[in-house]
Design a protein around this motif. Structure first.
Motif, PDB file in Angstrom:
ATOM      1  N   PHE A  78       0.816  -1.229   0.000  1.00 24.21           N
ATOM      2  CA  PHE A  78       0.000   0.000   0.000  1.00 24.21           C
ATOM      3  C   PHE A  78       0.849   1.279   0.000  1.00 24.21           C
ATOM      4  CE2 PHE A  78       0.135  -1.731   4.396  1.00 24.21           C
ATOM      5  CZ  PHE A  78       0.842  -0.716   5.037  1.00 24.21           C
ATOM      6  N   TYR A  79       2.122   1.156  -0.341  1.00 27.75           N
ATOM      7  CA  TYR A  79       3.034   2.310  -0.325  1.00 27.75           C
ATOM      8  C   TYR A  79       2.612   3.342  -1.370  1.00 27.75           C
ATOM      9  CZ  TYR A  79       7.555   4.773  -0.390  1.00 27.75           C
ATOM     10  OH  TYR A  79       8.556   5.711  -0.323  1.00 27.75           O
ATOM     11  N   CYS A  80       2.072   4.448  -0.912  1.00 26.72           N
ATOM     12  CA  CYS A  80       1.449   5.417  -1.819  1.00 26.72           C
ATOM     13  C   CYS A  80       2.444   6.024  -2.796  1.00 26.72           C
ATOM     14  CB  CYS A  80       0.741   6.505  -1.023  1.00 26.72           C
ATOM     15  SG  CYS A  80       1.858   7.410   0.076  1.00 26.72           S
ATOM     16  N   VAL A  81       3.643   6.311  -2.296  1.00 25.39           N
ATOM     17  CA  VAL A  81       4.636   6.972  -3.159  1.00 25.39           C
ATOM     18  C   VAL A  81       4.956   6.087  -4.371  1.00 25.39           C
ATOM     19  CG1 VAL A  81       6.977   7.929  -3.249  1.00 25.39           C
ATOM     20  CG2 VAL A  81       5.612   8.191  -1.178  1.00 25.39           C
ATOM     21  N   GLY A  82       5.096   4.777  -4.137  1.00 24.35           N
ATOM     22  CA  GLY A  82       5.416   3.849  -5.214  1.00 24.35           C
ATOM     23  C   GLY A  82       4.215   3.525  -6.092  1.00 24.35           C
ATOM     24  N   ARG A  83       3.038   3.528  -5.481  1.00 27.34           N
ATOM     25  CA  ARG A  83       1.854   3.076  -6.230  1.00 27.34           C
ATOM     26  C   ARG A  83       1.166   4.178  -7.019  1.00 27.34           C
ATOM     27  NH1 ARG A  83      -0.933  -1.484  -4.316  1.00 27.34           N
ATOM     28  NH2 ARG A  83      -2.398  -1.025  -5.988  1.00 27.34           N
ATOM     29  N   CYS A  84       1.428   5.425  -6.726  1.00 29.88           N
ATOM     30  CA  CYS A  84       0.747   6.521  -7.417  1.00 29.88           C
ATOM     31  C   CYS A  84       0.986   6.408  -8.920  1.00 29.88           C
ATOM     32  CB  CYS A  84       1.245   7.873  -6.900  1.00 29.88           C
ATOM     33  SG  CYS A  84       0.541   9.264  -7.809  1.00 29.88           S
ATOM     34  N   PRO A  85      -0.054   6.302  -9.707  1.00 28.39           N
ATOM     35  CA  PRO A  85       0.114   6.060 -11.151  1.00 28.39           C
ATOM     36  C   PRO A  85       0.856   7.180 -11.867  1.00 28.39           C
ATOM     37  CG  PRO A  85      -2.214   6.435 -10.603  1.00 28.39           C
ATOM     38  CD  PRO A  85      -1.483   6.338  -9.314  1.00 28.39           C
ATOM     39  N   VAL A  86       0.797   8.401 -11.328  1.00 29.75           N
ATOM     40  CA  VAL A  86       1.485   9.499 -12.014  1.00 29.75           C
ATOM     41  C   VAL A  86       2.685  10.016 -11.210  1.00 29.75           C
ATOM     42  CG1 VAL A  86      -0.484  10.247 -13.397  1.00 29.75           C
ATOM     43  CG2 VAL A  86      -0.226  11.107 -11.053  1.00 29.75           C
ATOM     44  N   ALA A  87       3.093   9.221 -10.226  1.00 33.64           N
ATOM     45  CA  ALA A  87       4.247   9.560  -9.379  1.00 33.64           C
ATOM     46  C   ALA A  87       4.172  10.992  -8.828  1.00 33.64           C
ATOM     47  CB  ALA A  87       5.558   9.334 -10.124  1.00 33.64           C
ATOM     48  N   ALA A  88       2.976  11.356  -8.366  1.00 33.94           N
ATOM     49  CA  ALA A  88       2.792  12.739  -7.899  1.00 33.94           C
ATOM     50  C   ALA A  88       3.173  12.927  -6.430  1.00 33.94           C
ATOM     51  CB  ALA A  88       1.331  13.151  -8.097  1.00 33.94           C
ATOM     52  N   ILE A  89       3.292  11.813  -5.691  1.00 36.72           N
ATOM     53  CA  ILE A  89       3.509  11.939  -4.241  1.00 36.72           C
ATOM     54  C   ILE A  89       4.995  11.897  -3.921  1.00 36.72           C
ATOM     55  CG2 ILE A  89       2.970  10.964  -1.972  1.00 36.72           C
ATOM     56  CD1 ILE A  89       0.519   9.653  -3.259  1.00 36.72           C
ATOM     57  N   SER A  90       5.452  12.859  -3.126  1.00 34.61           N
ATOM     58  CA  SER A  90       6.839  12.779  -2.670  1.00 34.61           C
ATOM     59  C   SER A  90       6.883  12.829  -1.151  1.00 34.61           C
ATOM     60  CB  SER A  90       7.681  13.889  -3.290  1.00 34.61           C
ATOM     61  OG  SER A  90       7.163  15.128  -2.888  1.00 34.61           O
ATOM     62  N   MET A  91       7.896  12.174  -0.604  1.00 35.02           N
ATOM     63  CA  MET A  91       8.053  12.111   0.841  1.00 35.02           C
ATOM     64  C   MET A  91       9.468  12.549   1.175  1.00 35.02           C
ATOM     65  SD  MET A  91       7.964   8.788   3.293  1.00 35.02           S
ATOM     66  CE  MET A  91       6.359   8.178   2.835  1.00 35.02           C
ATOM     67  N   ARG A  92       9.591  13.468   2.132  1.00 40.02           N
ATOM     68  CA  ARG A  92      10.922  13.887   2.563  1.00 40.02           C
ATOM     69  C   ARG A  92      10.860  14.194   4.060  1.00 40.02           C
ATOM     70  NH1 ARG A  92      10.556  19.821   2.416  1.00 40.02           N
ATOM     71  NH2 ARG A  92       8.580  20.286   1.428  1.00 40.02           N
ATOM     72  N   PRO A  93      12.027  14.285   4.706  1.00 35.34           N
ATOM     73  CA  PRO A  93      11.985  14.637   6.129  1.00 35.34           C
ATOM     74  C   PRO A  93      11.344  16.009   6.304  1.00 35.34           C
ATOM     75  CG  PRO A  93      14.198  13.945   5.485  1.00 35.34           C
ATOM     76  CD  PRO A  93      13.400  14.090   4.227  1.00 35.34           C
ATOM     77  N   ASN A  94      10.546  16.167   7.342  1.00 36.22           N
ATOM     78  CA  ASN A  94       9.869  17.427   7.595  1.00 36.22           C
ATOM     79  C   ASN A  94      10.841  18.405   8.261  1.00 36.22           C
ATOM     80  OD1 ASN A  94       8.215  19.491   8.350  1.00 36.22           O
ATOM     81  ND2 ASN A  94       6.734  18.219   9.463  1.00 36.22           N
ATOM     82  N   PRO A  95      11.144  19.535   7.607  1.00 37.85           N
ATOM     83  CA  PRO A  95      12.116  20.462   8.209  1.00 37.85           C
ATOM     84  C   PRO A  95      11.665  20.994   9.566  1.00 37.85           C
ATOM     85  CG  PRO A  95      11.032  21.467   6.294  1.00 37.85           C
ATOM     86  CD  PRO A  95      10.619  20.024   6.325  1.00 37.85           C
ATOM     87  N   SER A  96      10.381  21.203   9.743  1.00 34.53           N
ATOM     88  CA  SER A  96       9.881  21.717  11.029  1.00 34.53           C
ATOM     89  C   SER A  96      10.146  20.723  12.150  1.00 34.53           C
ATOM     90  CB  SER A  96       8.379  21.980  10.948  1.00 34.53           C
ATOM     91  OG  SER A  96       8.105  22.996  10.025  1.00 34.53           O
ATOM     92  N   PHE A  97      10.092  19.433  11.828  1.00 34.18           N
ATOM     93  CA  PHE A  97      10.291  18.385  12.832  1.00 34.18           C
ATOM     94  C   PHE A  97      11.693  18.464  13.429  1.00 34.18           C
ATOM     95  CE2 PHE A  97      10.483  13.885  14.284  1.00 34.18           C
ATOM     96  CZ  PHE A  97       9.248  13.785  14.902  1.00 34.18           C
ATOM     97  N   GLN A  98      12.644  18.884  12.589  1.00 33.75           N
ATOM     98  CA  GLN A  98      14.035  18.947  13.062  1.00 33.75           C
ATOM     99  C   GLN A  98      14.250  20.032  14.110  1.00 33.75           C
ATOM    100  OE1 GLN A  98      16.450  19.253   9.520  1.00 33.75           O
ATOM    101  NE2 GLN A  98      15.322  17.540   8.642  1.00 33.75           N
ATOM    102  N   LEU A  99      13.358  21.014  14.119  1.00 35.57           N
ATOM    103  CA  LEU A  99      13.499  22.091  15.100  1.00 35.57           C
ATOM    104  C   LEU A  99      12.870  21.705  16.443  1.00 35.57           C
ATOM    105  CD1 LEU A  99      14.496  25.088  15.263  1.00 35.57           C
ATOM    106  CD2 LEU A  99      12.159  25.756  14.749  1.00 35.57           C
ATOM    107  N   LEU A 100      12.083  20.661  16.422  1.00 36.12           N
ATOM    108  CA  LEU A 100      11.366  20.255  17.640  1.00 36.12           C
ATOM    109  C   LEU A 100      12.273  19.540  18.626  1.00 36.12           C
ATOM    110  CD1 LEU A 100       8.057  18.605  16.406  1.00 36.12           C
ATOM    111  CD2 LEU A 100       8.281  20.731  17.658  1.00 36.12           C
TER     112      LEU A 100
END
Lengths: 512, 464
Positions: A78-100
């Motif tokens: 069910f991995y959305c990034v891999g399954r998206c037919p048009v490869a529209a989804i991207s996942m990256r580390p959240n910059p705000s999370f690093q400040l927490l």
């Protein structure tokens, strides 16, 4: 708001209720974005079992990014990034999370506590919910689970047979026995330092869990009266709001000699936080800063201390007396002195905890961390032959169920919490509780507008959920240790290792 | 009882925007222009007060934002992001960390000690001073409430040689001279900077602050300038050209000088005492493994004050160097063993970066400390050390206004003084003189950790 009926005797804990963030979005470790090529086919919404996505007008919305498994999901069908037919989804580390977060409460620990408060269970995302990044103490200690000869666990115990209950009066005196079904109670945070909503949420959560919550030093607001049986009222050096009737109302009275956040120093409520309501409660003047002196100027010896304990016992013949102390070099002598003065409970508050405003120099440098103090006191009281007649509560830096298990293994009977509750209410430890209007997130404030950012029902359930998740984890820990009761864990230092000093080949058991 | 020591503090704003940990707020594209924008709800009014800083042409948002994340979490289109300021991570070095610099800046600006809520967020322990905790008193021991002014805690120290006993003749008169002694109301002096842009104005700021605080500044004779003359009573001239240099006439108005340790140092001492008997002479020596033996020798030869100097990271000169607190413990205890400790004054410095370091060095055996880099940091130095390569100072320290600089330094040192009171009050101490060498009232990492070494069921034991 309906009053929660106090729980008297029921071993069953309630079930958690889903209680999402009161802000629009949770804070997530990973950031998902949907690019312009999206055709709004809705596959991602269908695929994700965690409900990260929802239907949107042009593209799917992402209301629950914080529930996402992260890059570790790529193995799943069910991995959305891999399954998206048009490869529209991207996942990256959240910059705000690093400040927490910080070294002790890492962003991972904050996010996992928020998850527990939301769902009542440990997080499944790739969040380290067991240790922080402080480089010592709890963060270097690990639980050591026994294995038998062929590497399997020794005995199988059913979770329903495991008890987390502890006794608060072990003295064999004529006062009531009090058993709490969870090995924890909620520590003192005064009205003034936190809002009435925060205070009520904590007290109501304590009532639901069958345990206690301390008022701190700032009076006993009337709204707490329905929960009297679950309130510990504090007598501290400033004696703010302490009256005979408040002492007579409760089942446990706590003497606060010192607190871990500012050992050896008095409390200080900044003038900004002394609103008319706070001033009335504390019988003080609106807008002027309030100091609790340090120490009790009437206590300079164990004999003086006994006089204090006797005074409380005289005023309230059914009350248990708890003594909250910090961790000086001779903390063992302080503990033994408290016992002979007649205390039922001694709370050792280590130097790295604390919720209110305190000088940084005190928090960092004065008195020792609880991980050192606990085994010292436990051993000493054992040698004195009195360990079984007093309850030891550890506090000051206990952040999660694993810390709780570790401090109990080092010698405590139970733990006392404060900061974890704040985090459950979505505190992110920005450390600005003391400034101006107080907490921008409406937790540690007396500002009317900010107080209204939170609702009591929501706050109560968040705290209940978090502790239910802790209880679940504590039971799993005990199960792996082959113990039927949390009482068996007290002082079992053989169930702990410190990873800096351990040689793998010497140690027997599974480390986690 | 002398009057209570108090330093008047006054806000002394930054000349340059402070480098803060919390970085830019980024807006991503796609704003829906909703009627109730989260930016209007900002508790700290960051978005309203936002303005361009003309000097750096950057927006001034970062230092006003307090990281409550409400806008980050509430923007309907998730367009607002915060991040760690990349510059913050690069300032200072492994010892002079961004946290320490930020701590000094805020004290120098406000004159207030750092206070924060929500517990301690730092590491469990660490190298150097962070491997040590100080004691506090409760129930079984008396305490002092010096913080809010209810009890008097003295921070005065004496500099000079002390006699172990006085001897009198039959008429009741002293049979020997009493060595000179200078009292300073705070247990710190200001020392030579390990690095700095051209110092003319910087030193004036130091001298002004030291005069107001009642302490001293060590100034190299080779760097002495006539405009400093009005500050002579608060100057310790380091005679780096030997004891009979040209500027000998300055001695008349000075209370104390320093000479570098050397084989002829005892003769230098005698020479100086001949010129001015009531002049205090400190012997400056680098911290080395030989310090204990050398100090014992010099004490026996009549030395008054030893000024021990570690490098800017608090390390001694050696192949396997000790940290200042560890070497100092040895120095102190060996002098105690030999019965010499009370005769001599030890000032120790190098790597003193925070108020707690001052308290800890004293606990480990110094009478007073010397402070250097923090004074520069008080005036906004970022410890980039560009000045050592002749590159222009990013905060234009050579142009600093001495009046503003001394205000900043006074703010910082008033904060240190107050924090020393916090530490001593918690311990139940009324005198910084009694704090010296009180290692029993401190807790050391290496002692406390022993508890953890033996944890865990071992294979040799039968499991319970």
């Amino acid at each position: 708001m309906k009053a929660i009926k106090p729980r008297k005797k029921s071993p069953e804990l309630p079930a958690p209720k889903l209680t999402p963030s009161r802000f629009r979005y949770g804070l997530s470790k990973h950031r998902l974005t949907i690019g312009p090529s999206c055709t709004n086919c809705g596959l991602c919404i269908e695929l994700c079992p965690y409900g990260v996505y929802a239907k949107g007008a042009r593209v799917p919305r992402i209301p629950n990014e914080h529930l996402c498994l992260g890059p570790g999901c790529d193995k799943n069908a069910f991995y959305c990034v891999g399954r998206c037919p048009v490869a529209a989804i991207s996942m990256r580390p959240n910059p705000s999370f690093q400040l927490l977060g910080d070294k002790r409460w890492t962003a991972d620990l904050l996010a996992s506590t928020w998850h527990m408060a939301e769902t009542g269970h440990a997080p499944y995302q790739d969040l380290n919910y067991k240790t922080g990044d402080s480089g010592g103490g709890f963060d270097k200690l690990r639980l050591l689970y026994p294995v038998n000869g062929n590497g399997k666990r020794t005995k199988e115990i059913k979770e329903k047979d495991i008890s987390l209950a502890i006794e608060l009066n072990r003295s064999n005196d004529a006062r009531p026995k009090i058993t709490i079904p969870v090995p924890l109670y909620l520590g003192g945070m005064s009205f003034g330092s936190v809002s009435i909503v925060t205070m009520l949420s904590r007290v109501r959560a304590a009532a639901t869990l069958g345990t206690f919550c301390c008022t701190g030093e700032g009076g006993y607001p009337d709204q707490l009266i329905p929960y009297d049986d679950h309130v510990i009222t504090q007598v501290a050096t400033g004696l703010f709001g302490v009256r005979e009737e408040t002492i007579q109302r409760v089942r446990i009275v706590e003497f606060k000699y010192a607190q871990g956040a500012k050992p050896g120093l008095g409390g200080h409520l900044l003038g900004d936080k002394v609103t008319p309501a706070v001033a009335k409660m504390r019988e003080a003047v609106t807008g002027s800063a309030l100091f609790s002196p340090f120490p009790f100027h009437s206590v300079y010896s164990v004999e003086d201390h006994k006089k204090h304990v006797d005074w409380i016992k005289e005023i309230n013949p059914r009350a248990l007396v708890s003594v909250k102390v910090s961790t000086p070099t001779d903390v063992d002598m302080v503990a033994v002195g408290s016992f002979y003065a007649g205390a039922h409970i001694i709370q050792l508050d280590g130097s790295y905890g604390g919720t209110g405003a305190a000088p940084d120099i005190a928090k960092k440098n004065i008195a020792m961390p609880i991980e050192y103090a606990m085994p010292k006191v436990h051993k000493f009281l054992k040698e004195e032959g009195i360990r079984d007649h007093i309850t030891i509560i550890g506090s000051g830096g206990v952040r999660n169920a694993y810390d709780a298990a570790k401090i109990i293994a080092l010698g405590a009977d139970g733990v006392c919490l404060g900061t974890a509750d704040m985090v459950a209410l979505e505190c992110l430890r920005c450390h600005h509780c003391e400034s101006g209007r107080g907490c921008a997130r409406g937790i540690a404030t007396t500002d009317e507008e900010l107080t209204n950012l939170m609702d009591v029902e929501w706050g109560t359930q968040r705290i209940i959920n978090m502790y239910l998740a802790w209880c679940e984890q504590l039971k799993q820990i005990l199960k792996r240790l082959g113990m039927k009761s949390i009482k068996e864990l007290t002082g079992r230092t053989d169930a702990l290792v410190h990873i800096d000093y351990m040689k793998k080949e010497e140690v027997q058991g599974e480390i986690d | 009882m002398p009057p209570k020591y108090h330093t008047q503090t006054a806000s002394a704003p930054n000349r340059f925007p402070a480098v803060t940990r919390s970085g830019v707020i980024a807006w991503e594209e796609g704003c829906l222009k909703c009627a109730r924008c989260v930016k209007k709800e900002c508790v700290y009014k960051v978005y309203e007060t936002r303005a361009l800083d003309e000097r750096q042409m950057l927006d001034s948002l970062d230092s006003a934002c307090q990281d409550c994340f409400r806008c980050v979490q509430n923007c309907p289109a998730r367009l607002i992001q915060k991040g760690v300021n990349p510059t913050y991570r690069t300032i200072g070095d492994h010892y002079w960390t961004p946290e320490i610099l930020a701590n000094i800046w805020s004290q120098a600006e406000t004159g207030k000690i750092p206070v924060s809520g929500a517990g301690y967020g730092g590491p469990f322990s660490g190298p150097g001073f962070d491997a040590m905790w100080t004691d506090m008193s409760e129930i079984v021991r008396p305490t002092r409430d010096g913080i809010h002014g209810r009890e008097y805690i003295s921070t005065t120290v004496d500099l000079g040689r002390k006699l172990m006993a006085l001897r009198f003749d039959e008429q009741g008169d002293l049979t020997h001279p009493v060595p000179p002694l200078v009292e300073i109301p705070v247990p710190f002096i200001f020392d030579i900077l390990p690095f700095s842009p051209p110092k003319r104005r910087i030193l004036r700021a130091f001298l002004r602050a030291a005069t107001d605080l009642g302490t001293f500044v060590v100034v190299k004779e080779s760097e002495w300038l006539p405009p400093y003359e009005r500050y002579l009573p608060n100057t310790i001239l380091l005679l780096d050209r030997g004891p009979d240099a040209r500027n000998g006439h300055l001695l008349d108005r000075m209370r104390m000088v320093e000479v570098p340790d050397n084989p002829a140092v005892t003769e230098w001492l005698e020479m100086l005492k001949e010129k001015k008997p009531d002049l205090l002479v400190a012997i400056r020596m680098p911290l080395t493994p030989a310090a204990a033996a050398r100090i014992a020798e010099l004490t026996r030869e009549g030395a008054e004050i030893i000024h021990l100097v570690a490098d800017e990271f608090g390390m001694e000169e050696a192949d396997e160097p000790f940290f200042i607190k560890d070497r100092l413990k040895e120095v102190h205890l060996s002098l105690v063993d030999k019965g010499l400790r009370d005769q001599i004054t030890i000032i120790a410095g190098g790597g003193i970066a925070m108020a707690e370091h001052m308290a800890k060095v004293i606990i480990c055996g110094a009478d007073a400390v010397s402070c250097d880099i923090p004074l520069l940091v008080a005036m906004e130095c970022r410890v980039c050390r560009r000045c050592t390569q002749g590159i222009a100072c990013p905060v234009e320290l050579e142009e600093v206004d001495p009046a503003w600089g001394s205000r900043r330094i006074k703010n910082l040192m008033a904060g240190w003084h107050n924090q020393l009171l916090e530490i001593m009050g918690a311990m139940g101490m009324r005198e910084v003189r009694r704090l010296r060498g009180e290692m029993g009232r401190a807790m050391f990492f290496e002692d406390l950790e022993r508890e953890f070494a033996s944890l865990g069921a071992r294979k040799t034991e039968t499991p319970q």
